[in-house]
Motif scaffolding. Structure first.
Motif, short mmCIF file in Angstrom:
data_model
loop_
_atom_site.label_atom_id
_atom_site.label_comp_id
_atom_site.label_asym_id
_atom_site.label_seq_id
_atom_site.Cartn_x
_atom_site.Cartn_y
_atom_site.Cartn_z
N HIS A 1 -37.24 43.63 5.37
CA HIS A 1 -38.52 43.53 6.08
C HIS A 1 -39.64 44.30 5.36
O HIS A 1 -40.34 45.12 6.00
N TRP B 1 -43.39 41.95 -7.66
CA TRP B 1 -42.74 43.03 -6.91
C TRP B 1 -41.22 42.97 -7.10
O TRP B 1 -40.60 43.99 -7.39
N ASP C 1 -40.55 54.54 -0.42
CA ASP C 1 -41.45 53.95 0.58
C ASP C 1 -42.86 54.46 0.31
O ASP C 1 -43.05 55.61 -0.08
N ILE C 2 -43.85 53.59 0.54
CA ILE C 2 -45.24 53.96 0.23
C ILE C 2 -45.90 54.79 1.33
O ILE C 2 -47.01 55.25 1.15
N THR C 3 -45.25 54.95 2.47
CA THR C 3 -45.90 55.67 3.59
C THR C 3 -45.34 57.09 3.68
O THR C 3 -44.20 57.30 4.11
N ASP D 1 -34.26 54.23 14.30
CA ASP D 1 -34.53 54.37 12.86
C ASP D 1 -34.25 53.11 12.05
O ASP D 1 -34.30 53.14 10.82
N GLY E 1 -38.63 50.23 0.26
CA GLY E 1 -39.32 50.16 1.55
C GLY E 1 -38.39 50.68 2.63
O GLY E 1 -38.07 49.98 3.59
N SER E 2 -37.97 51.93 2.47
CA SER E 2 -36.84 52.47 3.25
C SER E 2 -37.22 52.91 4.65
O SER E 2 -36.32 53.26 5.44
N GLY E 3 -38.52 52.93 4.99
CA GLY E 3 -38.92 53.23 6.37
C GLY E 3 -38.43 54.59 6.83
O GLY E 3 -38.60 55.60 6.13
N PRO F 1 -31.22 52.26 7.44
CA PRO F 1 -30.30 51.51 6.57
C PRO F 1 -29.67 52.37 5.47
O PRO F 1 -28.46 52.27 5.21
N TYR G 1 -48.89 50.86 9.38
CA TYR G 1 -48.13 52.03 8.90
C TYR G 1 -49.03 53.26 8.76
O TYR G 1 -48.96 53.99 7.76
N ASP H 1 -44.85 54.05 -4.68
CA ASP H 1 -44.67 52.63 -4.96
C ASP H 1 -43.52 52.47 -5.96
O ASP H 1 -43.24 53.38 -6.73
N PHE I 1 -35.90 49.77 11.27
CA PHE I 1 -37.23 49.16 11.46
C PHE I 1 -37.19 47.70 10.98
O PHE I 1 -37.88 47.31 10.05
N HIS I 2 -36.33 46.90 11.63
CA HIS I 2 -36.22 45.46 11.31
C HIS I 2 -35.48 44.82 12.48
O HIS I 2 -34.79 45.51 13.23
N ASN J 1 -45.41 42.39 3.41
CA ASN J 1 -46.63 43.14 3.11
C ASN J 1 -47.06 43.02 1.66
O ASN J 1 -48.04 43.64 1.26
N VAL J 2 -46.33 42.24 0.86
CA VAL J 2 -46.57 42.19 -0.58
C VAL J 2 -47.14 40.82 -0.93
O VAL J 2 -46.49 39.79 -0.70
C1 LIG Z 1 -40.90 47.00 8.67
S1 LIG Z 1 -40.64 48.47 7.79
C2 LIG Z 1 -38.96 48.31 7.22
C3 LIG Z 1 -38.32 49.66 6.90
C4 LIG Z 1 -36.85 49.63 6.49
N1 LIG Z 1 -36.65 48.74 5.39
C5 LIG Z 1 -35.99 49.23 7.65
O1 LIG Z 1 -35.59 48.05 7.69
O2 LIG Z 1 -35.68 50.07 8.51
C6 LIG Z 1 -41.56 48.18 6.30
C7 LIG Z 1 -41.62 49.40 5.41
O3 LIG Z 1 -42.07 48.98 4.11
C8 LIG Z 1 -42.93 49.98 3.60
N2 LIG Z 1 -43.72 49.29 2.57
C9 LIG Z 1 -44.67 48.34 2.72
N3 LIG Z 1 -45.10 47.91 1.51
C10 LIG Z 1 -44.39 48.60 0.59
C11 LIG Z 1 -44.36 48.62 -0.83
N4 LIG Z 1 -45.18 47.85 -1.56
N5 LIG Z 1 -43.49 49.44 -1.45
C12 LIG Z 1 -42.68 50.25 -0.72
N6 LIG Z 1 -42.66 50.28 0.62
C13 LIG Z 1 -43.50 49.48 1.27
C14 LIG Z 1 -43.67 50.50 4.80
O4 LIG Z 1 -44.21 51.79 4.57
C15 LIG Z 1 -42.57 50.50 5.85
O5 LIG Z 1 -41.87 51.71 5.86
#
Ligand SMILES: C[S@@+](CC[C@H](N)C(=O)[O-])C[C@H]1O[C@@H](n2cnc3c(N)ncnc32)[C@H](O)[C@@H]1O
Length: 265
Positions: free
Chosen positions: A130, A141, A85-87, A34, A63-65, A69, A3, A113, A36-37, A134-135
Motif C-alpha cells: 500500500h 520507483w 519510509d518518507i514520513t 500498526d 514504505g514501512s509505515g 509488517p 501523512y 526516500d 496500515f493496509h 502515492n507514487v
Molecule cells: C498506507 S501506508 C502503508 C504502510 C505499511 N506499508 C503498512 O502496510 O503497514 C503508506 C506509507 O508509505 C509511505 N510512503 C509514501 N510514499 C512513499 C515513498 N515514495 N517512499 C517511501 N515511503 C512512502 C507513507 O509515509 C506511509 O507510511
C-alpha cells in the motif's frame, strides 16, 4: 497532503497507557494499530512464504509505515528487516513500537526516500504494501527498489488498483483529497513492475479474500482500540470510504510476487 500526523508516538503512548491490561510487546496484540493496509496481519502472512527467505537473508520493507509488517516478518522468520519510509514521525513511531516489542536487534528503520538509501550492501528480498498509490512514476520507483536487491531476489507486493476510472469518496487511507493519489489498473501496475526489471512469479486478485477479511474483522463493529484510525487524521472516515470502494468494486487488491531479473543492475 497526507501523512502529516506529527505526534504519532505520543498518541500511541496515550492509547497504550489507557490499556494496562494489554501486553503491547506480545505477538499480535497491536495488529489493529500498526498494520496500515487492508487485510492486517493476515495479508502479511500471505506475503511471507512468497519471499522465500533463507537463514540470514535481509529484507527491505519500502514504505514501512508504523512497522507492523516488518516486525511480523522478523518474528515469524528470524530474518533482519530494514524499513524505509518518507514520513519521519511514522519512522519514530515504528522505532518506538519495535523497542517495546524487544525486536530492536532484528528490525531497523530509515527515514527517507528509497533514492537516499545506499546501494550496497544489496538486500535479499523486499516487500511493499500500500505505497505505490502515492507514487506517480511507478516504473522508476520500482527500478530504485530493484537496484537495491541482489539478482534473483524476491519482491512481494500488496497493492490497491483501480479497475476503471471512477470517482472515489475522499479521504482514503493514502490520500486526504485525491491530489497525491496515482491509482492505476492491475494491468498497468504489473507492466510497471516488469519494466522496472522484475519477472512475475504470481499476480493474484485478492479482492475476494479481502472482502472475507473485512466481514470477519468488522463483524462486531469497529475493533476496540488501540486501532489504526485513532492515529490518523480523519481516520475512521478514511477506513469506511476505503471499505465502501472495495465493496462496490471501485477498487481491487492485488498480491504480487516477483524476482529481480539476473541481468538487472
Ligand atoms: C498506507 S501506508 C502503508 C504502510 C505499511 N506499508 C503498512 O502496510 O503497514 C503508506 C506509507 O508509505 C509511505 N510512503 C509514501 N510514499 C512513499 C515513498 N515514495 N517512499 C517511501 N515511503 C512512502 C507513507 O509515509 C506511509 O507510511
Amino acid at each position: 497532503m497526507t501523512y502529516e500526523e506529527t505526534a504519532v508516538s505520543q498518541t500511541i503512548d496515550r492509547l497504550l497507557s489507557d490499556r494496562h491490561d494489554l501486553d503491547a510487546a506480545a505477538d499480535g496484540v497491536l495488529d489493529n494499530l500498526d498494520q496500515f493496509h487492508i487485510g492486517g496481519a493476515g495479508a502479511v502472512e500471505l506475503l511471507i512464504p512468497t519471499l522465500a527467505l533463507a537463514h540470514g537473508d535481509v529484507v527491505l520493507d519500502v514504505g514501512s509505515g508504523f512497522g507492523g509488517p516488518a516486525r511480523q516478518i522478523a518474528r515469524r522468520t528470524g530474518n533482519h528487516v530494514m524499513g524505509i519510509d518518507i514520513t519521519p514521525s511514522y519512522v519514530d513511531a515504528a522505532r518506538d513500537l519495535t523497542a517495546r516489542a524487544g525486536l530492536g536487534d532484528l528490525v531497523q528503520f530509515h527515514a527517507g526516500d528509497i533514492t537516499d538509501f545506499p546501494l550496497d550492501p544489496a538486500f535479499d528480498a523486499a516487500l511493499t504494501m500500500h505505497v505505490q498509490m502515492n507514487v506517480r512514476d511507478k516504473t522508476t520507483w520500482f527500478r530504485h527498489i530493484a537496484e537495491r536487491l541482489t539478482p534473483g531476489a524476491r519482491l512481494a507486493v500488496w497493492e490497491v488498483c483501480q479497475p476503471h476510472r471512477a470517482d472515489l469518496p475522499w479521504p482514503m487511507p493514502w490520500s486526504l483529497d485525491g491530489t497525491d493519489s496515482f491509482l492505476v489498473s492491475a494491468d498497468t501496475l504489473l507492466a510497471c513492475v516488469k519494466e522496472a526489471g522484475f519477472a512475475t512469479v504470481e499476480w493474484t486478485n485478492e479482492s475476494t479474500w479481502v472482502q472475507d477479511w473485512i466481514t470477519k474483522t468488522f463483524a462486531n463493529g469497529l475493533p476496540a482500540g488501540p486501532a489504526l484510525p485513532m492515529l490518523l487524521d480523519d481516520g475512521y472516515t478514511r477506513v469506511i470510504n476505503y471499505a465502501t470502494a472495495l465493496a462496490d468494486g471501485s477498487l481491487e487488491i492485488w498480491r504480487g510476487c516477483f524476482t529481480k531479473n539476473a541481468d538487472q543492475d
